[in-house]
Write a protein that holds these residues in place. Structure first.
Motif, PDB file in Angstrom:
ATOM      1  N   GLN A  45      41.957  -8.935  -6.391  1.00 23.55           N
ATOM      2  CA  GLN A  45      42.127 -10.012  -7.359  1.00 23.55           C
ATOM      3  C   GLN A  45      42.527  -9.428  -8.699  1.00 23.55           C
ATOM      4  O   GLN A  45      42.008  -8.395  -9.125  1.00 23.55           O
ATOM      5  N   GLY A 216      45.757 -14.248  -7.211  1.00 22.11           N
ATOM      6  CA  GLY A 216      46.307 -14.364  -8.555  1.00 22.11           C
ATOM      7  C   GLY A 216      45.515 -15.344  -9.397  1.00 22.11           C
ATOM      8  O   GLY A 216      44.485 -15.877  -8.975  1.00 22.11           O
ATOM      9  N   ASP A 217      45.995 -15.582 -10.600  1.00 14.67           N
ATOM     10  CA  ASP A 217      45.265 -16.399 -11.566  1.00 14.67           C
ATOM     11  C   ASP A 217      46.270 -17.231 -12.368  1.00 14.67           C
ATOM     12  O   ASP A 217      47.231 -16.678 -12.916  1.00 14.67           O
ATOM     13  N   VAL A 218      46.049 -18.544 -12.417  1.00 13.69           N
ATOM     14  CA  VAL A 218      46.949 -19.447 -13.137  1.00 13.69           C
ATOM     15  C   VAL A 218      46.196 -20.081 -14.300  1.00 13.69           C
ATOM     16  O   VAL A 218      45.316 -20.919 -14.086  1.00 13.69           O
ATOM     17  N   ILE A 284      52.865 -23.792  -8.837  1.00 15.02           N
ATOM     18  CA  ILE A 284      51.985 -23.317  -7.769  1.00 15.02           C
ATOM     19  C   ILE A 284      52.784 -22.632  -6.670  1.00 15.02           C
ATOM     20  O   ILE A 284      52.397 -21.571  -6.167  1.00 15.02           O
ATOM     21  N   ASN A 287      53.665 -19.156  -7.657  1.00 14.77           N
ATOM     22  CA  ASN A 287      52.532 -18.237  -7.573  1.00 14.77           C
ATOM     23  C   ASN A 287      52.133 -17.939  -6.134  1.00 14.77           C
ATOM     24  O   ASN A 287      51.693 -16.835  -5.826  1.00 14.77           O
ATOM     25  N   PHE A 291      51.296 -14.402  -4.520  1.00 10.22           N
ATOM     26  CA  PHE A 291      49.931 -14.110  -4.098  1.00 10.22           C
ATOM     27  C   PHE A 291      49.595 -14.859  -2.815  1.00 10.22           C
ATOM     28  O   PHE A 291      50.251 -15.828  -2.453  1.00 10.22           O
ATOM     29  N   VAL A 294      45.341 -18.357  -5.101  1.00 11.37           N
ATOM     30  CA  VAL A 294      45.514 -18.529  -6.539  1.00 11.37           C
ATOM     31  C   VAL A 294      44.271 -19.191  -7.121  1.00 11.37           C
ATOM     32  O   VAL A 294      43.818 -20.234  -6.628  1.00 11.37           O
TER      33      VAL A 294
END
Length: 507
Positions: A45, A216-218, A284, A287, A291, A294
């Motif tokens: 992560q 991942g990170d949004v 989205i 991403n 990844f 998310v």
């Protein structure tokens, strides 16, 4: 629903070793993937990969693009391996101290190397062909981003709200003229993105070959001074001068008497719903291509958001504005089956948020550092209250390390509760390992640990101090750490992972 027991490590790319000022997508990233695979970990992560800026303290949660990659993460070594540079191009670069991230020096190095590679690529038909294909594939966001960056440089770095009117309001004929005048600068920014995504895809393929998945990170909001607001002003609550009518934040609570005024423009969710939430679906999907899973930051804001009228200096006088959450997540569910999302449901969560998470089977987060207050028996973060469909963490990037918390933040009553809960007294040397073991033993399907807690590091290794503008996001692991982890530490992590049914052989 997650449906399998597994575990992983939280480590941002910038924290990897490198002689070029900041961790990147090069050899050390692959060494870390090898460590994850060898220690039985399924997930890596990381924090958002979007461009960062010293204006915003180099925070990965504050970017001028929700789609672009950060050129700071480009690996010079990989540029050589990919034939974009020669080895001699790297020989005259002095080593940068590796104790902390040196953002200014890292930017200087990458800017020079990418400019050199861009100039050389002009005579390389195969690179030009690959570049053309990349620009077609990513044109939905790349064209505006490259033009935005070129215009920003042309206007001496001023925010787009201070540009001449024809650029600010995106007059079509004026933008066409700028594209012709600034075509070389636009091509350079496209090339930087081409290199980033080329390296990212290679790293992701390396992960897949070793059965390591990426989380991942949004961030929920985007900056006011971003290409996203400039190119899509109709999707935000702006006035006739294209300035925010309301700004994002959170209301006053136990932790802050005046709340938190983040300042980001707020989405016009009614307009977004009319357009089928197309911008969010695109974001989205973008991403998900990067990844395997998310994390949606500030999930609470996808159900109702706190709006503060423009001009206020605190968040005290804001109000809640409902978001069409059911329609939004129903749209996402049709586009992504299953939905590869994790809800960052930390902070003050109400029944409306819990209902959305339940209805769409979205896993939330449990933070062990939050578990040991006076309400321990009923605290939802305490291991005995965990649920299966969630992710358990010792802490996040916004927390101190476990050891730092133990040594500097937890009071004596809290530490006594920790010892009583564990059944033995903790010390500075043992507390991180004890918390990792608790996370591994949790009923939660997935356990994720910051690498700092795997290493048992103290407060100097924390990633971010919320509310502090500068000096964050700069922790880096020592260059020899992964070599050390290849021995006893790796074996210990593999052993506890296997014992708790989270290893590859347990799936």
């Amino acid at each position: 629903m997650i449906g399998h027991r597994s575990s992983g490590i939280l480590l941002h790319v910038t924290s990897l070793p490198s002689r070029y000022g900041v961790g990147d997508l090069g050899p050390e990233a692959r060494k870390f993937v090898d460590f994850l695979a060898a220690s039985g970990q399924r997930y890596w992560q990381m924090l958002p990969l979007n461009p960062t800026s010293p204006v915003h303290g180099n925070s990965p949660y504050s970017s001028d693009s929700a789609f672009a990659g950060n050129p700071l993460l480009v690996s010079p070594e990989r540029m050589v391996q990919d034939g974009l540079l020669r080895q001699e191009d790297l020989r005259n670069i002095a080593d940068v101290p590796v104790d902390r991230v040196k953002y200014a020096k890292a930017h200087e190095i990458r800017e020079a190397l990418l400019a050199k590679a861009f100039a050389d690529a002009g005579a390389r038909p195969e690179i030009q062909q690959a570049m053309t294909a990349f620009r077609v594939e990513h044109g939905a966001w790349l064209d505006d981003f490259a033009l935005f960056r070129a215009l920003k440089a042309h206007f001496q770095g001023r925010p787009w709200t201070a540009w001449p009117e024809e650029a600010r309001y995106r007059d079509a004929s004026a933008l066409d003229a700028y594209r012709k005048t600034l075509h070389n600068e636009i091509d350079l920014f496209c090339f930087q993105q081409f290199v980033f995504f080329r390296q990212w895809r290679a790293l992701r393929a390396y992960c897949r070959d070793r059965s390591v998945e990426l989380i991942g990170d949004v961030p929920i909001y985007v900056n006011e001074d971003s290409v996203d607001v400039w190119a899509n002003p109709e999707l935000f609550k702006l006035d006739d001068r294209l300035r925010p009518r309301v700004r994002a934040g959170v209301p006053p609570d136990y932790f802050s008497e005046t709340g938190q005024l983040w300042g980001n423009p707020v989405y016009d969710w009614e307009r977004m719903e009319q357009e089928g939430f197309a911008w969010w679906v695109q974001r989205i999907r973008h991403n998900v291509e990067l990844f395997d899973l998310v994390r949606l930051d500030h999930f609470r804001g996808f159900v109702a958001c706190w709006e503060v009228p423009a001009g206020h200096e605190t968040a005290m006088h804001g109000q809640w504005s409902e978001v069409p959450a059911e329609a939004f997540f129903r749209t996402l569910a049709k586009a992504f089956d299953p939905m590869p999302l994790i809800a960052e449901d930390l902070g003050t969560i109400d029944d409306a948020v819990r209902d959305v998470m339940r209805d769409f089977k979205l896993p939330g987060m449990k933070i062990l550092l939050f578990a040991y207050g006076p309400d321990l028996p009923t605290n939802p973060y305490a291991p005995h209250n965990h649920v299966q469909n969630c992710y358990v963490y010792t802490g996040t990037h916004d927390n101190n390390t476990v050891r730092g918390w133990f040594e500097e933040e937890a009071d004596l009553e809290t530490l006594a509760r920790v010892d009583e809960y564990l059944g033995f007294p903790c010390t500075s040397e043992t507390v991180a390992a004890a918390f990792v073991r608790m996370g591994m033993q949790s009923v939660a399907d997935v356990a994720v640990f910051p690498l700092q807690d795997i290493l048992g590091l103290g407060a100097k290794a924390k990633m971010n101090v919320p509310g502090v503008a500068n000096g964050n996001w700069s922790w880096r692991m020592a260059p020899d750490v992964l070599n050390d982890l290849g021995g006893e530490a790796r074996k210990r992590l593999l052993n506890i992972t296997t014992l708790c049914g989270r290893g590859a052989t347990s799936r």
